[in-house]
Write an enzyme that holds these catalytic residues in place. Sequence first.
Site, mmCIF file in Angstrom:
data_model
loop_
_atom_site.group_PDB
_atom_site.id
_atom_site.type_symbol
_atom_site.label_atom_id
_atom_site.label_comp_id
_atom_site.label_asym_id
_atom_site.label_seq_id
_atom_site.Cartn_x
_atom_site.Cartn_y
_atom_site.Cartn_z
ATOM 1 N N GLU A 124 0.685 -1.304 0.041
ATOM 2 C CA GLU A 124 -0.095 0.146 0.093
ATOM 3 C C GLU A 124 0.902 1.181 -0.146
ATOM 4 O OE1 GLU A 124 -2.440 -0.020 3.500
ATOM 5 O OE2 GLU A 124 -0.667 -0.359 4.914
ATOM 6 N N LEU A 125 2.120 1.145 0.660
ATOM 7 C CA LEU A 125 2.927 2.414 0.611
ATOM 8 C C LEU A 125 3.392 2.678 -0.776
ATOM 9 C CD1 LEU A 125 4.237 4.633 2.180
ATOM 10 C CD2 LEU A 125 6.268 3.286 2.403
ATOM 11 N N LYS A 126 3.871 1.834 -1.698
ATOM 12 C CA LYS A 126 4.202 2.012 -2.997
ATOM 13 C C LYS A 126 3.018 2.752 -3.882
ATOM 14 C CE LYS A 126 6.840 -2.031 -3.890
ATOM 15 N NZ LYS A 126 7.141 -2.630 -2.829
ATOM 16 N N LYS A 146 17.533 -14.010 -18.117
ATOM 17 C CA LYS A 146 17.910 -14.944 -17.415
ATOM 18 C C LYS A 146 17.218 -16.297 -17.559
ATOM 19 C CE LYS A 146 20.133 -12.086 -13.996
ATOM 20 N NZ LYS A 146 20.259 -11.050 -15.091
ATOM 21 N N GLY A 184 19.329 1.142 -14.396
ATOM 22 C CA GLY A 184 18.853 1.990 -13.148
ATOM 23 C C GLY A 184 17.659 1.518 -12.687
ATOM 24 N N ARG A 203 15.241 -0.955 -9.958
ATOM 25 C CA ARG A 203 15.474 -1.103 -8.754
ATOM 26 C C ARG A 203 16.135 -2.473 -8.370
ATOM 27 N NH1 ARG A 203 10.508 -1.550 -4.767
ATOM 28 N NH2 ARG A 203 10.179 -3.373 -6.154
ATOM 29 N N VAL A 252 22.602 -2.712 -10.817
ATOM 30 C CA VAL A 252 23.988 -2.130 -10.584
ATOM 31 C C VAL A 252 24.219 -0.892 -10.499
ATOM 32 C CG1 VAL A 252 24.982 -2.878 -12.890
ATOM 33 C CG2 VAL A 252 26.283 -3.026 -10.812
HETATM 34 N N1 LIG Z 1 14.596 -4.720 -13.916
HETATM 35 C C1 LIG Z 1 15.496 -5.545 -14.789
HETATM 36 O O1 LIG Z 1 16.471 -5.336 -14.938
HETATM 37 C C2 LIG Z 1 14.583 -6.397 -15.736
HETATM 38 C C3 LIG Z 1 15.267 -7.040 -16.709
HETATM 39 C C4 LIG Z 1 14.482 -8.019 -17.577
HETATM 40 C C5 LIG Z 1 13.216 -8.322 -17.124
HETATM 41 N N2 LIG Z 1 12.648 -7.927 -16.153
HETATM 42 C C6 LIG Z 1 11.397 -8.098 -15.704
HETATM 43 O O2 LIG Z 1 10.429 -7.023 -15.746
HETATM 44 C C7 LIG Z 1 9.204 -7.244 -14.792
HETATM 45 C C8 LIG Z 1 9.527 -5.843 -14.025
HETATM 46 O O3 LIG Z 1 10.435 -5.626 -13.520
HETATM 47 P P1 LIG Z 1 10.832 -4.150 -12.533
HETATM 48 O O4 LIG Z 1 12.022 -3.879 -12.744
HETATM 49 O O5 LIG Z 1 9.702 -2.888 -12.873
HETATM 50 O O6 LIG Z 1 10.578 -4.868 -11.111
HETATM 51 P P2 LIG Z 1 10.325 -4.047 -9.948
HETATM 52 O O7 LIG Z 1 10.578 -2.533 -9.822
HETATM 53 O O8 LIG Z 1 10.937 -5.007 -8.625
HETATM 54 O O9 LIG Z 1 8.717 -4.109 -9.591
HETATM 55 C C9 LIG Z 1 8.071 -5.251 -9.065
HETATM 56 C C10 LIG Z 1 6.397 -5.186 -9.106
HETATM 57 O O10 LIG Z 1 5.826 -6.123 -8.856
HETATM 58 C C11 LIG Z 1 5.030 -5.893 -7.691
HETATM 59 N N3 LIG Z 1 5.114 -7.353 -7.198
HETATM 60 C C12 LIG Z 1 6.036 -8.226 -6.652
HETATM 61 N N4 LIG Z 1 5.425 -9.381 -6.120
HETATM 62 C C13 LIG Z 1 4.044 -9.486 -6.560
HETATM 63 C C14 LIG Z 1 3.075 -10.071 -6.179
HETATM 64 N N5 LIG Z 1 3.301 -11.343 -5.524
HETATM 65 N N6 LIG Z 1 1.740 -9.766 -6.580
HETATM 66 C C15 LIG Z 1 1.620 -8.796 -7.065
HETATM 67 N N7 LIG Z 1 2.611 -7.581 -7.416
HETATM 68 C C16 LIG Z 1 3.869 -7.828 -7.034
HETATM 69 C C17 LIG Z 1 5.906 -5.174 -6.770
HETATM 70 O O11 LIG Z 1 4.967 -4.510 -5.923
HETATM 71 P P3 LIG Z 1 4.516 -4.935 -4.563
HETATM 72 O O12 LIG Z 1 5.956 -5.303 -3.779
HETATM 73 O O13 LIG Z 1 3.936 -3.576 -3.811
HETATM 74 O O14 LIG Z 1 3.573 -6.062 -4.679
HETATM 75 C C18 LIG Z 1 6.370 -4.115 -8.245
HETATM 76 O O15 LIG Z 1 5.080 -3.086 -8.180
HETATM 77 C C19 LIG Z 1 9.639 -8.175 -13.960
HETATM 78 O O16 LIG Z 1 8.901 -9.131 -14.512
HETATM 79 C C20 LIG Z 1 11.131 -8.596 -14.376
HETATM 80 O O17 LIG Z 1 11.326 -9.868 -14.140
HETATM 81 C C21 LIG Z 1 13.179 -6.978 -15.241
#
Ligand SMILES: NC(=O)c1ccc[n+]([C@@H]2O[C@H](COP(=O)([O-])OP(=O)(O)OC[C@H]3O[C@@H](n4cnc5c(N)ncnc54)[C@H](OP(=O)(O)O)[C@@H]3O)[C@@H](O)[C@H]2O)c1
Length: 331
Positions: A40-42, A127, A170, A172, A175
């Site tokens: 809820e905070l996010k 991955k 960049g 979350r 690196v």
């Molecule tokens: N970042 C990268 O470098 C990268 C690279 C390739 C692919 N991806 C893929 O891109 C997607 C998005 O990545 P991102 O970087 O935006 O990740 P992120 O910033 O960590 O965000 C993850 C989001 O998922 C939500 N979440 C996590 N567990 C959940 C659950 N059980 N139910 C509902 N919501 C949930 C989190 O919110 P809450 O914690 O509030 O639930 C948050 O809104 C992911 O599928 C990731 O595998 C990312």
Amino acid sequence: MFNGKQILITGGTGSFGKRFIKTLLSQYEPKRVVVYSRDELKQFEMQQDFDQPCMRYFIGDVRDKERLVQAMRNIDFVVHAAALKQVPAAEYNPMECIKTNINGAENVIHAALYNKVKKVIALSTDKAANPVNLYGATKLASDKLFVAANNMAGSQGTSFSVVRYGNVVGSRGSVVPFFKKLLAEGASALPITHRDMTRFWITLDQGVKFVFDNFARMHGGEIFVPKIPSVRITELANAIAPGLPLEDVGIRPGEKLHEVMCPADDSYHTYEFSDHFVIAPTITFNSRNNDFGCNKEGETGQLVELGFEYNSRNNEDFLSVAQLIERDLCE
Ligand SMILES: NC(=O)c1ccc[n+]([C@@H]2O[C@H](COP(=O)([O-])OP(=O)(O)OC[C@H]3O[C@@H](n4cnc5c(N)ncnc54)[C@H](OP(=O)(O)O)[C@@H]3O)[C@@H](O)[C@H]2O)c1
């Protein structure tokens, strides 16, 4: 395509979700945009920046099928971005990663089919290609679920596709913010896991644009892979902190030296388009007969050579330190 439509983004408060919604609201006039996530905070913080009348915030877990079914009522398009994505955390807590990334994917598919959503794109990662860690293995399982879901949908039902890409600059837990934090704290050296390491490199805006593009291109069943540059981890560290010594700390649990995006074993069903690849499904869809060498936008691709692999080491496009700085990739 999104004007007047209702769109749900699982993980809408994450790095990808927020940028996707920002772009959506700046380029289209959607009827309703639903953010679906747990914390809820996010969501509260996001509401300060995204308070347009079309915005809706649903607290919910992708592990909760009933809640997803409820949240997807009247939804036209879904982006599935929610995931557990930290490699070491997944190695130490495998069942938690399986529940969110695999069971969650199944629930998203169920809810989309139930509500007759038009199109779903699920985000995947490099991955997931030849995975060596649990995170990648769960994302590969998720990819397979989304591809196979097209068979459950029939000829007129929901279309499901996957977008697979590499490290997002960049985002979350990635690196660049980590190196910058160490630098701000006055670190005398930057830790790197291996000097030969390479990674694919994509900006958040490129990733978001690629997802938008593929909503228009998709038949359903494709894994879309963008052509993006690679970086050497040593050059990245040099771009962020020129002259600072590097300290070898060793490969982390589940980490690879180089990432793969299109595995050689998939080459017999991988098409190359001008700026991306499509890994076509290996299974036949009972009620659909699509030519994956020609997308819905009319763009055509060619089958790659047998044995071709798209990986971060053999990539033809590498960013130098100068390019990293010039392209603003370190900001
Ligand atoms: N970042 C990268 O470098 C990268 C690279 C390739 C692919 N991806 C893929 O891109 C997607 C998005 O990545 P991102 O970087 O935006 O990740 P992120 O910033 O960590 O965000 C993850 C989001 O998922 C939500 N979440 C996590 N567990 C959940 C659950 N059980 N139910 C509902 N919501 C949930 C989190 O919110 P809450 O914690 O509030 O639930 C948050 O809104 C992911 O599928 C990731 O595998 C990312």
